[in-house]
Design a protein around this motif. Structure first.
Motif, PDB file in Angstrom:
ATOM      1  N   SER A  65       0.704  -1.418  -0.013  1.00 58.90           N
ATOM      2  CA  SER A  65       0.066  -0.133  -0.013  1.00 58.90           C
ATOM      3  C   SER A  65       0.966   1.239   0.065  1.00 58.90           C
ATOM      4  N   ILE A  66       1.900   1.189   0.820  1.00 62.29           N
ATOM      5  CA  ILE A  66       2.797   2.420   0.747  1.00 62.29           C
ATOM      6  C   ILE A  66       3.512   2.497  -0.574  1.00 62.29           C
ATOM      7  N   ILE A  67       3.992   1.318  -1.227  1.00 65.74           N
ATOM      8  CA  ILE A  67       4.387   1.417  -2.971  1.00 65.74           C
ATOM      9  C   ILE A  67       3.336   2.160  -3.456  1.00 65.74           C
ATOM     10  N   GLY A  68       2.099   1.593  -3.495  1.00 64.34           N
ATOM     11  CA  GLY A  68       1.068   1.939  -4.167  1.00 64.34           C
ATOM     12  C   GLY A  68       0.925   3.372  -4.162  1.00 64.34           C
ATOM     13  N   VAL A  69       0.699   3.957  -2.847  1.00 63.33           N
ATOM     14  CA  VAL A  69       0.243   5.444  -2.582  1.00 63.33           C
ATOM     15  C   VAL A  69       1.428   6.411  -3.224  1.00 63.33           C
ATOM     16  N   ALA A  70       2.745   5.857  -3.034  1.00 60.02           N
ATOM     17  CA  ALA A  70       3.799   6.604  -3.689  1.00 60.02           C
ATOM     18  C   ALA A  70       3.799   6.957  -4.999  1.00 60.02           C
ATOM     19  N   PHE A  71       3.074   5.779  -5.788  1.00 54.11           N
ATOM     20  CA  PHE A  71       3.297   5.851  -7.185  1.00 54.11           C
ATOM     21  C   PHE A  71       1.973   6.363  -7.958  1.00 54.11           C
ATOM     22  N   ALA A  72       0.878   6.339  -6.964  1.00 53.41           N
ATOM     23  CA  ALA A  72      -0.493   6.682  -7.585  1.00 53.41           C
ATOM     24  C   ALA A  72      -0.732   7.977  -8.307  1.00 53.41           C
ATOM     25  N   GLY A  73      -0.043   8.944  -7.560  1.00 46.07           N
ATOM     26  CA  GLY A  73      -0.280  10.469  -8.127  1.00 46.07           C
ATOM     27  C   GLY A  73       0.607  10.454  -9.607  1.00 46.07           C
ATOM     28  N   ILE A  74       1.529   9.911  -9.709  1.00 49.77           N
ATOM     29  CA  ILE A  74       2.469  10.114 -10.974  1.00 49.77           C
ATOM     30  C   ILE A  74       1.625   9.058 -12.023  1.00 49.77           C
ATOM     31  N   LEU A  75       1.256   7.950 -11.417  1.00 50.72           N
ATOM     32  CA  LEU A  75       0.591   7.074 -12.609  1.00 50.72           C
ATOM     33  C   LEU A  75      -0.934   7.855 -13.076  1.00 50.72           C
ATOM     34  N   SER A  76      -1.389   8.324 -12.133  1.00 57.23           N
ATOM     35  CA  SER A  76      -2.911   9.163 -12.617  1.00 57.23           C
ATOM     36  C   SER A  76      -2.544  10.477 -13.620  1.00 57.23           C
ATOM     37  N   ASP A  77      -1.536  10.936 -13.107  1.00 55.18           N
ATOM     38  CA  ASP A  77      -0.941  12.329 -13.982  1.00 55.18           C
ATOM     39  C   ASP A  77      -0.591  11.660 -15.443  1.00 55.18           C
ATOM     40  N   GLY A  80      -3.917   8.929 -16.557  1.00 51.43           N
ATOM     41  CA  GLY A  80      -5.183   9.180 -16.442  1.00 51.43           C
ATOM     42  C   GLY A  80      -5.875   8.580 -15.163  1.00 51.43           C
ATOM     43  N   ARG A  81      -6.866   8.791 -14.515  1.00 47.99           N
ATOM     44  CA  ARG A  81      -7.619   8.502 -13.481  1.00 47.99           C
ATOM     45  C   ARG A  81      -8.170   6.966 -13.968  1.00 47.99           C
ATOM     46  N   LYS A  82      -8.839   7.057 -15.027  1.00 49.95           N
ATOM     47  CA  LYS A  82      -9.568   5.703 -15.268  1.00 49.95           C
ATOM     48  C   LYS A  82      -8.638   4.508 -15.555  1.00 49.95           C
ATOM     49  N   TYR A  83      -7.503   5.020 -16.340  1.00 48.98           N
ATOM     50  CA  TYR A  83      -6.525   3.680 -16.698  1.00 48.98           C
ATOM     51  C   TYR A  83      -5.812   3.353 -15.070  1.00 48.98           C
ATOM     52  N   THR A  84      -5.470   4.319 -14.512  1.00 48.41           N
ATOM     53  CA  THR A  84      -5.111   3.950 -13.103  1.00 48.41           C
ATOM     54  C   THR A  84      -5.875   2.894 -12.260  1.00 48.41           C
ATOM     55  N   MET A  85      -7.212   3.361 -12.216  1.00 52.62           N
ATOM     56  CA  MET A  85      -8.137   2.469 -11.872  1.00 52.62           C
ATOM     57  C   MET A  85      -8.066   1.094 -12.263  1.00 52.62           C
ATOM     58  N   ILE A  86      -7.930   1.083 -13.475  1.00 51.45           N
ATOM     59  CA  ILE A  86      -7.966  -0.325 -14.394  1.00 51.45           C
ATOM     60  C   ILE A  86      -6.719  -1.087 -13.716  1.00 51.45           C
ATOM     61  N   ILE A  87      -5.525  -0.476 -13.730  1.00 53.83           N
ATOM     62  CA  ILE A  87      -4.304  -1.165 -13.244  1.00 53.83           C
ATOM     63  C   ILE A  87      -4.614  -1.673 -11.896  1.00 53.83           C
ATOM     64  N   SER A  88      -5.341  -1.015 -11.061  1.00 53.45           N
ATOM     65  CA  SER A  88      -5.513  -1.249  -9.415  1.00 53.45           C
ATOM     66  C   SER A  88      -6.554  -2.571  -9.599  1.00 53.45           C
ATOM     67  N   PHE A  92      -5.741  -6.209  -7.918  1.00 52.69           N
ATOM     68  CA  PHE A  92      -6.642  -6.938  -7.088  1.00 52.69           C
ATOM     69  C   PHE A  92      -6.957  -8.281  -7.359  1.00 52.69           C
ATOM     70  N   THR A  93      -7.038  -8.439  -8.798  1.00 54.18           N
ATOM     71  CA  THR A  93      -7.592  -9.842  -9.299  1.00 54.18           C
ATOM     72  C   THR A  93      -6.302 -10.950  -9.195  1.00 54.18           C
ATOM     73  N   SER A  94      -5.264 -10.302  -9.869  1.00 54.47           N
ATOM     74  CA  SER A  94      -4.020 -11.147  -9.749  1.00 54.47           C
ATOM     75  C   SER A  94      -3.548 -11.494  -8.398  1.00 54.47           C
ATOM     76  N   SER A  95      -3.621 -10.620  -7.328  1.00 53.39           N
ATOM     77  CA  SER A  95      -3.299 -10.891  -6.079  1.00 53.39           C
ATOM     78  C   SER A  95      -4.305 -11.792  -5.399  1.00 53.39           C
ATOM     79  N   ILE A 117      -0.434  -3.073  -3.354  1.00 52.61           N
ATOM     80  CA  ILE A 117      -0.100  -1.888  -4.109  1.00 52.61           C
ATOM     81  C   ILE A 117      -1.585  -1.518  -4.800  1.00 52.61           C
ATOM     82  N   GLY A 118      -2.423  -2.284  -4.970  1.00 56.61           N
ATOM     83  CA  GLY A 118      -3.804  -2.144  -5.489  1.00 56.61           C
ATOM     84  C   GLY A 118      -4.514  -1.182  -4.640  1.00 56.61           C
ATOM     85  N   ILE A 119      -4.440  -1.618  -3.241  1.00 52.03           N
ATOM     86  CA  ILE A 119      -5.002  -0.773  -2.166  1.00 52.03           C
ATOM     87  C   ILE A 119      -4.499   0.664  -2.206  1.00 52.03           C
ATOM     88  N   GLY A 120      -3.115   0.699  -2.125  1.00 55.27           N
ATOM     89  CA  GLY A 120      -2.555   2.016  -2.137  1.00 55.27           C
ATOM     90  C   GLY A 120      -2.982   3.192  -3.268  1.00 55.27           C
TER      91      GLY A 120
END
Length: 472
Positions: A65-77, A80-88, A92-95, A117-120
Motif C-alpha cells: 500500500s505504501i508503494i502504491g500510494v507513492a506511485f498513484a499520483g504519478i501514474l494518474s497524471d 489518467g484516473r480511469k486507466y490507473t483504476m484499471i491497473i488497480s 487486485f484480481t491477480s493478488s 499496491i492495488g489498495i494504495g
C-alpha cells in the motif's frame, strides 16, 4: 445566481453512477484489508509462523500500500484516473488468484504485497476521481461514499470468512482436488481468493465510465472533456462555465510545485493533515479489524463464534458510517470527533479492564463483544467518517494532490506499523496494556482537532483556504 444553483445540481443520477463505480475500489480496499483477520491463525498453523512472521503476514500488504500510494499520483497524471483504476483492478484480481494458489509462505506474501499496491493506488485515485467529476453541492457526500464502500468491503470480508468457515465445518466435498483444497481443507485460500469476483466486476465496469474531465483539460483534450461535462451538467452553458473555471484553476496551478510546501503556512497545514492521518491508526481501529478473531479466541471463544462476532462488528461499522454521512454536514466534523473519540477512549479503557480483571471477576465473553461494538460505533461515527472529508477539504487547491499523497503516505505508514507491532504488543504489553495505550493515543488526536483544525462544515473550499492562508 439562478445559473449557479442550477449548475450545482447537475445530472445527479449520472454523477452518482460514476461515483459508485469509482467507490467499488473502496469496497476492494476494505475487503482486502479485513479478509486477513479470518486467515491469520490458519496460515500461522499451516506454515509454522513465529510472532515476527505472523506480523509480517499481516503487514506485508501494507508495504504494498505504501508503494502504491507513492506511485498513484504519478501514474494518474501520466495515464489518467480511469486507466490507473484499471491497473488497480488488475492488481487486485491477480493478488486474489495468486493467494488462493500459493505454494508456500513466500509466494503468499508476494501476492499479498501485489494486492497491497492495488489498495494504495485505489485509496488515492477513487476519492480523487469522485471529487473531480462531482458538482460542488454534493462533493462531500459523494466522496464519503468511498468511505462507505470501504466499510461495506470490511463487512463483505467478514461475511465471506464466516460463510466459508461454516461450509468447511459442515464437511463440504468437491470433486476437483484444487477446489477441495481451496474451499475445504485449507479454507483460508478461499477467503483470500474469492476477492477475485468483486475485482473482476470493478475491472469490467470501469470501461463504462469516462476519464476525469479535469485530467483531460490538463492534457489539452478539451473536446473530450467538453463531451463529458455536457453529460455531467444540465446544459451546454453550465458545461462551458465549468470548462472555463477548470482551465483558469489549472492555469493558476502551473506555478505550484514542491517548493510551495516549504512555506511555513502550507507546511503547517500538511503537518496537521499528516498527524491526524497517522494518529488515527494508533487508536486501535486496525487492531480490531485485523486481530479481532484472534483476540476473541484468546478470550475463550471458538473460531466460528469469533468470526460471527467479527461479522457483527462489520454490521455496526457500516450502519454507523451511514449515520455519520447523514449528519456530518449538520453537526459538523469537529463535534463528531469530540463525541466519537471520547467514546473510543472510554471503551478502550473498559476493554483494557476486561482483559485485566475478566477472569478474576468471571465476566462474560458477551461483555467483551458489547465493548468492542461500542468502540466500533464511536470510531466509525467519528475518525473513520471524518478523515477523508478533512483531508479532501483542508489543503489549498494548488497543492491538494501533493498534500493528499503525503497524508495518504503517513496514513499507510501508521497502518503498517500497527499491523506489524500488534502481535508483539499483545505478547509483551498484554492485551490490557495494548488497549490502555490505544486509549492514551486518543488524547493528542483530540487536542489537534480542538486546537488546530477549523470547523469546515458548510464552508466553501475557498473559505477554508482563506482561513489557513491568513493564519499566522
Amino acid at each position: 445566481m439562478t445559473t449557479t444553483n442550477h449548475k450545482s445540481t447537475g445530472n445527479l443520477g449520472y454523477i452518482i453512477f460514476l461515483s459508485t463505480v469509482a467507490a467499488l475500489g473502496g469496497f476492494l480496499f476494505g475487503y482486502d484489508t479485513a479478509v486477513i483477520s479470518g486467515t491469520i491463525e490458519m496460515v500461522t498453523a499451516l506454515f509454522g509462523l513465529d510472532v515476527i512472521q505472523k506480523g509480517w503476514y499481516v503487514g506485508c500488504a501494507l508495504v504494498g500500500s505504501i508503494i502504491g500510494v507513492a506511485f498513484a499520483g504519478i501514474l494518474s497524471d501520466k495515464l489518467g484516473r480511469k486507466y490507473t483504476m484499471i491497473i488497480s483492478a488488475i492488481l487486485f484480481t491477480s493478488s486474489a488468484i495468486g493467494c488462493a494458489f500459493s505454494a508456500d509462505f513466500n509466494q503468499l506474501v508476494i501476492y499479498r504485497i501485489i494486492g497491497g499496491i492495488g489498495i494504495g493506488v485505489v485509496s488515492i485515485i477513487s476519492p480523487l476521481y469522485i471529487s473531480e467529476i462531482s458538482v460542488a453541492q454534493y462533493r462531500g457526500r459523494l466522496v464519503s461514499l468511498y468511505q462507505l464502500a470501504v466499510t461495506a468491503g470490511f463487512l463483505g470480508a467478514y461475511l465471506a470468512n464466516y460463510q466459508l468457515l461454516m461450509l468447511s465445518e459442515k464437511g463440504a466435498t468437491f470433486s476437483a482436488p484444487f477446489m477441495e483444497k481451496i474451499f475445504s481443507t485449507e479454507i483460508w485460500r478461499g477467503m483470500l481468493g474469492i476477492e477475485a469476483i468483486p475485482a473482476l466486476l470493478f475491472f469490467a465496469v470501469i470501461f463504462f465510465i469516462p476519464e476525469s474531465p479535469r485530467w483531460l483539460i490538463l492534457k489539452k483534450k478539451e473536446t473530450k472533456a467538453r463531451n463529458i461535462l455536457d453529460r455531467i451538467y444540465a446544459s451546454p452553458e453550465e458545461a462551458s462555465i465549468q470548462l472555463n473555471e477548470t482551465k483558469s484553476i489549472i492555469a493558476s496551478e502551473t506555478k505550484s510545485d514542491w517548493r510551495m510546501l516549504l512555506s511555513p503556512k502550507v507546511l503547517k497545514i500538511v503537518a496537521i493533515g499528516a498527524a491526524i492521518a497517522i494518529l488515527g491508526q494508533f487508536m486501535g481501529v486496525n487492531a480490531v479489524l485485523y486481530y479481532g478473531p484472534t483476540i476473541f479466541e484468546n478470550a475463550g471463544l471458538s473460531g466460528g463464534d469469533s468470526l460471527f462476532y467479527q461479522t457483527l462488528i462489520g454490521v455496526v461499522n457500516i450502519a454507523t458510517t451511514i449515520l455519520a454521512l447523514l449528519i456530518i454536514d449538520k453537526v459538523g466534523r469537529k463535534m463528531l470527533v469530540y463525541f466519537g473519540v471520547s467514546g473510543m477512549m472510554l471503551s478502550l479503557v473498559l476493554i483494557g479492564f476486561y482483559f485485566m480483571f475478566g477472569d478474576t471477576l468471571n465476566l462474560p465473553n458477551t461483555l467483551l463483544l458489547v465493548l468492542f461494538l461500542f468502540y466500533i460505533f464511536c470510531c466509525a461515527g467519528s475518525i473513520s467518517a471524518v478523515i477523508f472529508v478533512f483531508l479532501s477539504e483542508m489543503f489549498p487547491v494548488k497543492i491538494r494532490g501533493i498534500a493528499m499523497s503525503i497524508a495518504g503516505f503517513s496514513l499507510w505508514v501508521g497502518t503498517y506499523l500497527i499491523g506489524q507491532l500488534i502481535p508483539w504488543m499483545l505478547q509483551t504489553l498484554t492485551a490490557a496494556g495494548t488497549f490502555f495505550l490505544f486509549a492514551i493515543m486518543c488524547i493528542p488526536y483530540m487536542l489537534i482537532v480542538w486546537k488546530l483544525m477549523p470547523e469546515t462544515a458548510g464552508k466553501s473550499l475557498e473559505e477554508i483556504e482563506r482561513y489557513w492562508m491568513k493564519e499566522e
